[in-house]
Design a protein around this motif. Structure first.
Motif, PDB file in Angstrom:
ATOM      1  N   ALA A  58     138.229   7.607 -36.988  1.00 26.12           N
ATOM      2  CA  ALA A  58     136.796   7.346 -37.150  1.00 26.12           C
ATOM      3  C   ALA A  58     136.009   8.646 -37.260  1.00 26.12           C
ATOM      4  CB  ALA A  58     136.287   6.508 -35.975  1.00 26.12           C
ATOM      5  N   ALA A  59     136.394   9.644 -36.443  1.00 30.39           N
ATOM      6  CA  ALA A  59     135.713  10.945 -36.498  1.00 30.39           C
ATOM      7  C   ALA A  59     135.963  11.627 -37.838  1.00 30.39           C
ATOM      8  CB  ALA A  59     136.186  11.819 -35.343  1.00 30.39           C
ATOM      9  N   LEU A  60     137.201  11.594 -38.305  1.00 25.95           N
ATOM     10  CA  LEU A  60     137.539  12.233 -39.573  1.00 25.95           C
ATOM     11  C   LEU A  60     136.852  11.533 -40.742  1.00 25.95           C
ATOM     12  CD1 LEU A  60     141.366  12.762 -38.933  1.00 25.95           C
ATOM     13  CD2 LEU A  60     139.583  14.525 -38.954  1.00 25.95           C
ATOM     14  N   LEU A  61     136.794  10.203 -40.668  1.00 21.69           N
ATOM     15  CA  LEU A  61     136.133   9.458 -41.732  1.00 21.69           C
ATOM     16  C   LEU A  61     134.635   9.760 -41.755  1.00 21.69           C
ATOM     17  CD1 LEU A  61     136.604   7.441 -43.989  1.00 21.69           C
ATOM     18  CD2 LEU A  61     136.186   5.587 -42.342  1.00 21.69           C
ATOM     19  N   THR A  62     134.035   9.914 -40.586  1.00 20.17           N
ATOM     20  CA  THR A  62     132.622  10.293 -40.521  1.00 20.17           C
ATOM     21  C   THR A  62     132.393  11.662 -41.156  1.00 20.17           C
ATOM     22  OG1 THR A  62     132.359   9.024 -38.473  1.00 20.17           O
ATOM     23  CG2 THR A  62     130.668  10.659 -38.979  1.00 20.17           C
ATOM     24  N   ALA A  63     133.259  12.623 -40.819  1.00 20.68           N
ATOM     25  CA  ALA A  63     133.141  13.958 -41.405  1.00 20.68           C
ATOM     26  C   ALA A  63     133.308  13.909 -42.922  1.00 20.68           C
ATOM     27  CB  ALA A  63     134.183  14.885 -40.782  1.00 20.68           C
ATOM     28  N   LEU A  64     134.247  13.074 -43.369  1.00 21.45           N
ATOM     29  CA  LEU A  64     134.496  12.966 -44.810  1.00 21.45           C
ATOM     30  C   LEU A  64     133.309  12.338 -45.530  1.00 21.45           C
ATOM     31  CD1 LEU A  64     136.773  13.657 -46.763  1.00 21.45           C
ATOM     32  CD2 LEU A  64     137.632  11.324 -46.482  1.00 21.45           C
ATOM     33  N   LEU A  65     132.710  11.308 -44.953  1.00 19.70           N
ATOM     34  CA  LEU A  65     131.567  10.646 -45.587  1.00 19.70           C
ATOM     35  C   LEU A  65     130.354  11.568 -45.646  1.00 19.70           C
ATOM     36  CD1 LEU A  65     131.850   7.051 -44.065  1.00 19.70           C
ATOM     37  CD2 LEU A  65     132.425   7.801 -46.391  1.00 19.70           C
ATOM     38  N   ILE A  66     130.155  12.379 -44.584  1.00 17.65           N
ATOM     39  CA  ILE A  66     129.050  13.336 -44.605  1.00 17.65           C
ATOM     40  C   ILE A  66     129.254  14.355 -45.725  1.00 17.65           C
ATOM     41  CG2 ILE A  66     127.941  15.202 -43.315  1.00 17.65           C
ATOM     42  CD1 ILE A  66     128.458  13.617 -40.762  1.00 17.65           C
TER      43      ILE A  66
ATOM     44  N   ILE B 264     141.687  20.270 -26.527  1.00 16.21           N
ATOM     45  CA  ILE B 264     140.792  20.864 -27.527  1.00 16.21           C
ATOM     46  C   ILE B 264     141.541  21.883 -28.380  1.00 16.21           C
ATOM     47  CG2 ILE B 264     138.748  22.321 -27.805  1.00 16.21           C
ATOM     48  CD1 ILE B 264     137.562  20.956 -25.374  1.00 16.21           C
ATOM     49  N   ARG B 265     142.417  22.653 -27.761  1.00 18.13           N
ATOM     50  CA  ARG B 265     143.214  23.620 -28.520  1.00 18.13           C
ATOM     51  C   ARG B 265     144.114  22.907 -29.528  1.00 18.13           C
ATOM     52  NH1 ARG B 265     147.496  27.270 -25.368  1.00 18.13           N
ATOM     53  NH2 ARG B 265     148.416  25.208 -25.140  1.00 18.13           N
TER      54      ARG B 265
ATOM     55  N   TYR C 256     134.225  11.829 -30.322  1.00 18.39           N
ATOM     56  CA  TYR C 256     134.719  10.465 -30.462  1.00 18.39           C
ATOM     57  C   TYR C 256     135.817  10.177 -29.437  1.00 18.39           C
ATOM     58  CZ  TYR C 256     132.231   9.450 -34.826  1.00 18.39           C
ATOM     59  OH  TYR C 256     131.256   9.198 -35.764  1.00 18.39           O
ATOM     60  N   ARG C 257     136.686  11.146 -29.234  1.00 19.80           N
ATOM     61  CA  ARG C 257     137.747  10.972 -28.237  1.00 19.80           C
ATOM     62  C   ARG C 257     137.162  10.803 -26.843  1.00 19.80           C
ATOM     63  NH1 ARG C 257     143.403  13.959 -28.288  1.00 19.80           N
ATOM     64  NH2 ARG C 257     144.172  13.374 -30.339  1.00 19.80           N
ATOM     65  N   GLY C 258     136.202  11.648 -26.512  1.00 23.30           N
ATOM     66  CA  GLY C 258     135.607  11.570 -25.180  1.00 23.30           C
ATOM     67  C   GLY C 258     134.964  10.220 -24.921  1.00 23.30           C
ATOM     68  N   THR C 259     134.266   9.692 -25.933  1.00 23.95           N
ATOM     69  CA  THR C 259     133.644   8.374 -25.794  1.00 23.95           C
ATOM     70  C   THR C 259     134.693   7.285 -25.631  1.00 23.95           C
ATOM     71  OG1 THR C 259     131.806   9.122 -27.180  1.00 23.95           O
ATOM     72  CG2 THR C 259     132.038   6.755 -26.844  1.00 23.95           C
ATOM     73  N   THR C 260     135.747   7.349 -26.438  1.00 25.26           N
ATOM     74  CA  THR C 260     136.815   6.346 -26.356  1.00 25.26           C
ATOM     75  C   THR C 260     137.533   6.416 -25.016  1.00 25.26           C
ATOM     76  OG1 THR C 260     137.142   6.486 -28.755  1.00 25.26           O
ATOM     77  CG2 THR C 260     138.917   5.502 -27.458  1.00 25.26           C
ATOM     78  N   LYS C 261     137.840   7.618 -24.563  1.00 29.17           N
ATOM     79  CA  LYS C 261     138.538   7.769 -23.291  1.00 29.17           C
ATOM     80  C   LYS C 261     137.675   7.317 -22.117  1.00 29.17           C
ATOM     81  CE  LYS C 261     140.921  11.554 -22.673  1.00 29.17           C
ATOM     82  NZ  LYS C 261     141.297  12.990 -22.665  1.00 29.17           N
TER      83      LYS C 261
END
Length: 523
Positions: free
Chosen positions: A58-66, A113-114, A159-164
């Protein structure tokens, strides 16, 4: 080996203990361990890894759409966006997987994060080379990759932080058992809940009957939202219930399908018969924790030296390149924040003047790197005659003096103005310290700056504390803040110095946004 087998045969039999079988063909006796449902462990990891992977998509798709919107607004034509998007998502998913991001159970947030940074960089590089080879340098997809790359560094952690967080609230995690004495298990559990969720969910604890002693108030002290040890004990008993002695461990684990074991302190198994001792080796994942050495070995890794094993403890703050990385990040972010927040700071200055007469800014002497004193700037949140007012307050309420001497803070401070209460609650009173960061007296992330009067409380920890610049935010600020005891602040500072990395700083900055937004631990 024969001696161990004889001891096991002589030990009292247990329902879940390993059995010894005679092999008539070979004449050699061997252990037949109870079969664990290994596929059940795989399902547990999939239940955790798939939601995290979907959050990344979802995060990658958001970046791609932007980036797609940006490219089309430039007038570029993208006739093959759908196959490009499919390849983009596949490339990033594979690189994240290769970096160790999935399922990510038991990985500390800084390392996570790394992994995301390495995965995004590798995927962006590979995608850029592939598109350049198949197309030309005027391709709109190359522009999309350039625009989307910084977004793929920022959005996946969010997105990960929200999901977790949602998974944590729904108690969706890999279950594990604690094994150890009650007060040591409580200490480890408290630290695990404060630093960041690693998708491990406690399913219970096991200990010897003599390990169920009451909590030692002098050895273990914790303050919660209500400020009492009892509150945390109740929370601990509710989430980490006592399930029995080590003799019951394997049977319960098989019934509940638990595959992780955290052994805290000196294993109670040392007092058990060898048959029970062998049970602990049947867990696919076993983590040994020594609370008294956890800080000293912070950031350590296991190093195999031939047939021997050692603990490798690195000192990144002694190296030039890590310190340069930290300084560059401080200058860039501090300068950007000062520019963006300047209208907001002007509004705060007007409100401070309206609340009470006096200067807008307040400077206090603090201990910096190398033990040098510097002036730490803040927005004034108190009245100008605060010292006299505080003395009168102590005369009227002498019981509050102990709280002041212990923490140098009061939950209900009479000196604080109405705008000062808002600034302190939101931590916006510390925004002027961005100037201290810019000129090199402070860092964005670091130990809490201390007053000269607090030096005597540090004892032997002061040398570690002054090895780095103090920070506007830090591990203490995002791990309970004013809900922690003073001794715990020293532990956090020591841990940060020993464990420092650029990834830990980024994790703390992300956590700071959440802490400020929810006003956690501030008063």
């Amino acid at each position: 080996m024969p001696d161990l087998i004889d001891e096991v045969l002589a030990a009292p039999q247990h329902a879940a203990a390993p059995t010894v079988i005679d092999s008539r063909q070979s004449g050699i006796r061997h252990f037949a361990t109870p079969a664990y449902p290994r596929f059940g462990y795989t399902l547990q990891l999939l239940r955790i890894g798939v939601p995290i992977w979907l959050a990344d998509l979802a995060a990658l798709l958001t970046a791609l759409l932007i980036s797609f919107v940006a490219v089309t607004s430039m007038g570029m034509v993208t006739n093959h966006f759908v196959p490009f998007a499919g390849g983009f998502l596949v490339a990033y998913s594979l690189c994240y997987w290769a970096a160790g991001s999935y399922p990510g159970v038991g990985v500390d947030p800084a390392r996570e994060i790394r992994q995301l940074f390495r995965g995004s960089t590798a995927a962006a590089t590979a995608s850029f080379v592939a598109v350049a080879a198949l197309s030309n340098w005027a391709s709109p997809y190359l522009t999309m990759l350039v625009i989307s790359y910084p977004l793929t560094l920022l959005l996946p952690p969010v997105y990960r932080g929200t999901t977790k967080e949602c998974m944590h609230r729904c108690r969706l995690g890999v279950p594990f058992y604690f094994l150890g004495k009650r007060h040591e298990v409580m200490r480890v559990y408290r630290d695990m809940t404060r630093f960041g969720w690693t998708m491990l969910r406690p399913a219970g604890s096991f200990t010897e009957p003599d390990g169920m002693e009451a909590l030692d108030k002098e050895d273990f002290s914790v303050r919660t939202t209500h400020g009492t040890d009892t509150d945390f004990e109740l929370k601990f008993e509710r989430e980490v219930g006592y399930l029995g002695t080590p003799d019951d461990l394997l049977t319960t684990a098989r019934n509940q399908r638990v595959f992780w074991l955290l052994v805290v302190g000196v294993p109670p198994s040392e007092t058990c018969h060898p048959g029970v001792l062998a049970q602990y080796k049947l867990f696919p994942e076993v983590i040994w924790i020594k609370p008294t050495t956890s800080v000293a070995c912070a950031g350590a890794s296991i190093l195999n030296c031939g047939l021997t094993t050692g603990i490798r403890v690195e000192e990144p703050l002694l190296l030039f390149w890590p310190r340069l990385q930290k300084r560059i990040m401080d200058i860039c972010l501090a300068a950007a924040c000062l520019v963006v927040l300047s209208p907001f700071m002007l509004a705060i200055a007007v409100l401070i003047k309206l609340a009470s007469p006096g200067p807008i800014l307040f400077a206090s002497s603090r201990l910096g790197e190398g033990g040098r004193l510097f002036k730490a700037w803040k927005f004034r949140s108190m009245v100008t005659d605060g010292d006299e007012m505080l003395e009168r307050h102590f005369v009227e309420y002498p019981e509050l003096k102990k709280e002041w001497e212990q923490n140098h803070k009061l939950r209900q401070d009479p000196r604080v103005t109405w705008i000062g209460k808002i600034l302190r609650k939101t931590s916006f009173d510390e925004v002027p310290q961005l100037w201290n960061v810019l000129i090199g007296e402070m860092s964005l992330v670091g130990p809490r700056p201390i007053l000269p009067d607090e030096i005597e409380k540090f004892e032997g920890a002061l040398a570690e504390y002054v090895r780095v610049r103090p920070g506007i935010t830090g591990l203490w600020q995002v791990s309970g803040r004013n809900q922690t005891e003073y001794s715990e602040r020293l532990v956090y500072a020591n841990y940060y110095v020993r464990r420092w990395s650029i990834w830990l700083d980024i994790h703390i900055l992300f956590r700071t946004i959440k802490t400020v937004f929810l006003c956690e631990g501030a008063y």
